[in-house]
Design a protein around this motif. Structure first.
Motif, PDB file in Angstrom:
ATOM      1  N   LYS A  61      84.413  82.002  23.179  1.00 30.46           N
ATOM      2  CA  LYS A  61      83.607  81.052  23.936  1.00 30.46           C
ATOM      3  C   LYS A  61      82.158  81.517  23.934  1.00 30.46           C
ATOM      4  O   LYS A  61      81.887  82.703  23.848  1.00 30.46           O
ATOM      5  CB  LYS A  61      84.092  80.973  25.389  1.00 30.46           C
ATOM      6  N   PHE A  62      81.252  80.560  24.072  1.00 31.89           N
ATOM      7  CA  PHE A  62      79.835  80.885  24.159  1.00 31.89           C
ATOM      8  C   PHE A  62      79.547  81.488  25.522  1.00 31.89           C
ATOM      9  O   PHE A  62      79.999  80.980  26.546  1.00 31.89           O
ATOM     10  CB  PHE A  62      78.996  79.619  23.952  1.00 31.89           C
ATOM     11  N   ASN A  63      78.796  82.574  25.545  1.00 42.36           N
ATOM     12  CA  ASN A  63      78.440  83.239  26.793  1.00 42.36           C
ATOM     13  C   ASN A  63      77.069  82.730  27.239  1.00 42.36           C
ATOM     14  O   ASN A  63      76.052  83.041  26.643  1.00 42.36           O
ATOM     15  CB  ASN A  63      78.406  84.758  26.578  1.00 42.36           C
ATOM     16  N   PHE A  64      77.035  81.930  28.287  1.00 37.32           N
ATOM     17  CA  PHE A  64      75.786  81.353  28.760  1.00 37.32           C
ATOM     18  C   PHE A  64      74.902  82.385  29.455  1.00 37.32           C
ATOM     19  O   PHE A  64      73.700  82.204  29.548  1.00 37.32           O
ATOM     20  CB  PHE A  64      76.061  80.177  29.700  1.00 37.32           C
ATOM     21  N   ARG A  65      75.478  83.463  29.943  1.00 39.33           N
ATOM     22  CA  ARG A  65      74.685  84.513  30.587  1.00 39.33           C
ATOM     23  C   ARG A  65      73.937  85.366  29.573  1.00 39.33           C
ATOM     24  O   ARG A  65      72.838  85.832  29.829  1.00 39.33           O
ATOM     25  CB  ARG A  65      75.567  85.411  31.443  1.00 39.33           C
ATOM     26  N   ASP A  66      74.570  85.608  28.425  1.00 41.70           N
ATOM     27  CA  ASP A  66      73.961  86.411  27.377  1.00 41.70           C
ATOM     28  C   ASP A  66      74.414  85.857  26.027  1.00 41.70           C
ATOM     29  O   ASP A  66      75.546  86.101  25.606  1.00 41.70           O
ATOM     30  CB  ASP A  66      74.364  87.878  27.529  1.00 41.70           C
ATOM     31  N   ALA A  67      73.543  85.124  25.372  1.00 38.65           N
ATOM     32  CA  ALA A  67      73.902  84.442  24.130  1.00 38.65           C
ATOM     33  C   ALA A  67      74.204  85.409  22.987  1.00 38.65           C
ATOM     34  O   ALA A  67      74.745  85.009  21.964  1.00 38.65           O
ATOM     35  CB  ALA A  67      72.794  83.486  23.718  1.00 38.65           C
ATOM     36  N   ARG A  68      73.873  86.677  23.143  1.00 37.06           N
ATOM     37  CA  ARG A  68      74.152  87.654  22.092  1.00 37.06           C
ATOM     38  C   ARG A  68      75.616  88.069  22.079  1.00 37.06           C
ATOM     39  O   ARG A  68      76.101  88.632  21.108  1.00 37.06           O
ATOM     40  CB  ARG A  68      73.288  88.900  22.285  1.00 37.06           C
ATOM     41  N   GLN A  69      76.323  87.816  23.169  1.00 39.95           N
ATOM     42  CA  GLN A  69      77.718  88.229  23.284  1.00 39.95           C
ATOM     43  C   GLN A  69      78.647  87.021  23.280  1.00 39.95           C
ATOM     44  O   GLN A  69      78.270  85.933  23.679  1.00 39.95           O
ATOM     45  CB  GLN A  69      77.934  89.009  24.578  1.00 39.95           C
ATOM     46  N   VAL A  70      79.851  87.255  22.843  1.00 29.94           N
ATOM     47  CA  VAL A  70      80.889  86.233  22.814  1.00 29.94           C
ATOM     48  C   VAL A  70      81.917  86.578  23.879  1.00 29.94           C
ATOM     49  O   VAL A  70      82.199  87.744  24.127  1.00 29.94           O
ATOM     50  CB  VAL A  70      81.562  86.197  21.422  1.00 29.94           C
ATOM     51  N   LEU A  71      82.491  85.565  24.494  1.00 33.50           N
ATOM     52  CA  LEU A  71      83.569  85.776  25.463  1.00 33.50           C
ATOM     53  C   LEU A  71      84.901  85.463  24.793  1.00 33.50           C
ATOM     54  O   LEU A  71      85.007  84.511  24.016  1.00 33.50           O
ATOM     55  CB  LEU A  71      83.386  84.869  26.681  1.00 33.50           C
ATOM     56  N   TYR A  72      85.904  86.243  25.111  1.00 37.09           N
ATOM     57  CA  TYR A  72      87.247  86.021  24.583  1.00 37.09           C
ATOM     58  C   TYR A  72      88.155  85.584  25.717  1.00 37.09           C
ATOM     59  O   TYR A  72      88.080  86.103  26.825  1.00 37.09           O
ATOM     60  CB  TYR A  72      87.797  87.300  23.935  1.00 37.09           C
ATOM     61  N   GLN A  73      89.020  84.622  25.411  1.00 36.05           N
ATOM     62  CA  GLN A  73      89.926  84.081  26.426  1.00 36.05           C
ATOM     63  C   GLN A  73      91.199  83.604  25.734  1.00 36.05           C
ATOM     64  O   GLN A  73      91.169  83.173  24.584  1.00 36.05           O
ATOM     65  CB  GLN A  73      89.251  82.903  27.128  1.00 36.05           C
ATOM     66  N   ILE A  74      92.298  83.667  26.470  1.00 37.27           N
ATOM     67  CA  ILE A  74      93.564  83.165  25.931  1.00 37.27           C
ATOM     68  C   ILE A  74      93.457  81.658  25.766  1.00 37.27           C
ATOM     69  O   ILE A  74      92.898  80.971  26.612  1.00 37.27           O
ATOM     70  CB  ILE A  74      94.739  83.526  26.863  1.00 37.27           C
ATOM     71  N   LYS A  75      93.980  81.151  24.704  1.00 37.17           N
ATOM     72  CA  LYS A  75      93.870  79.725  24.379  1.00 37.17           C
ATOM     73  C   LYS A  75      94.553  78.846  25.415  1.00 37.17           C
ATOM     74  O   LYS A  75      94.031  77.796  25.778  1.00 37.17           O
ATOM     75  CB  LYS A  75      94.457  79.467  22.997  1.00 37.17           C
TER      76      LYS A  75
END
Length: 88
Positions: A61-75
């Motif tokens: 997922k796109f990280n709105f707090r820090d665009a340099r990082q990606v968020l991972y989440q269970i589908k």
């Protein structure tokens, strides 16, 4: 020995199982948070995430707090949230 995921009959390495177990609480996490919480080397976590993404078990997922990082989440968590929004 690799365990078999009961949902889609995929063989997962132990590192992928640990990452998946960590993400089962529904919280999105960055790569750095995952490596810190399960205390596995970054290279191994990267491989585990790659395997989980290939099998469609987690999403980025796109990280709105820090665009340099990606968020991972269970589908499945994401689809449950989308279902709640659609029902409202």
């Amino acid at each position: 020995m690799q365990a078999i995921n009961s949902v889609n009959k995929v063989r997962l390495p132990p590192s992928s199982q640990r990452v998946l177990a960590l993400l089962e609480d529904g919280e999105s996490r960055t790569f750095k948070q995952v490596t810190q919480e399960i205390d596995i080397s970054p290279r191994t976590v990267r491989y585990a995430i790659k395997k989980l993404k290939e099998n469609g078990m987690i999403i980025e997922k796109f990280n709105f707090r820090d665009a340099r990082q990606v968020l991972y989440q269970i589908k499945d968590v994401l689809t449950a949230e989308e279902a709640q929004k659609a029902a409202a």
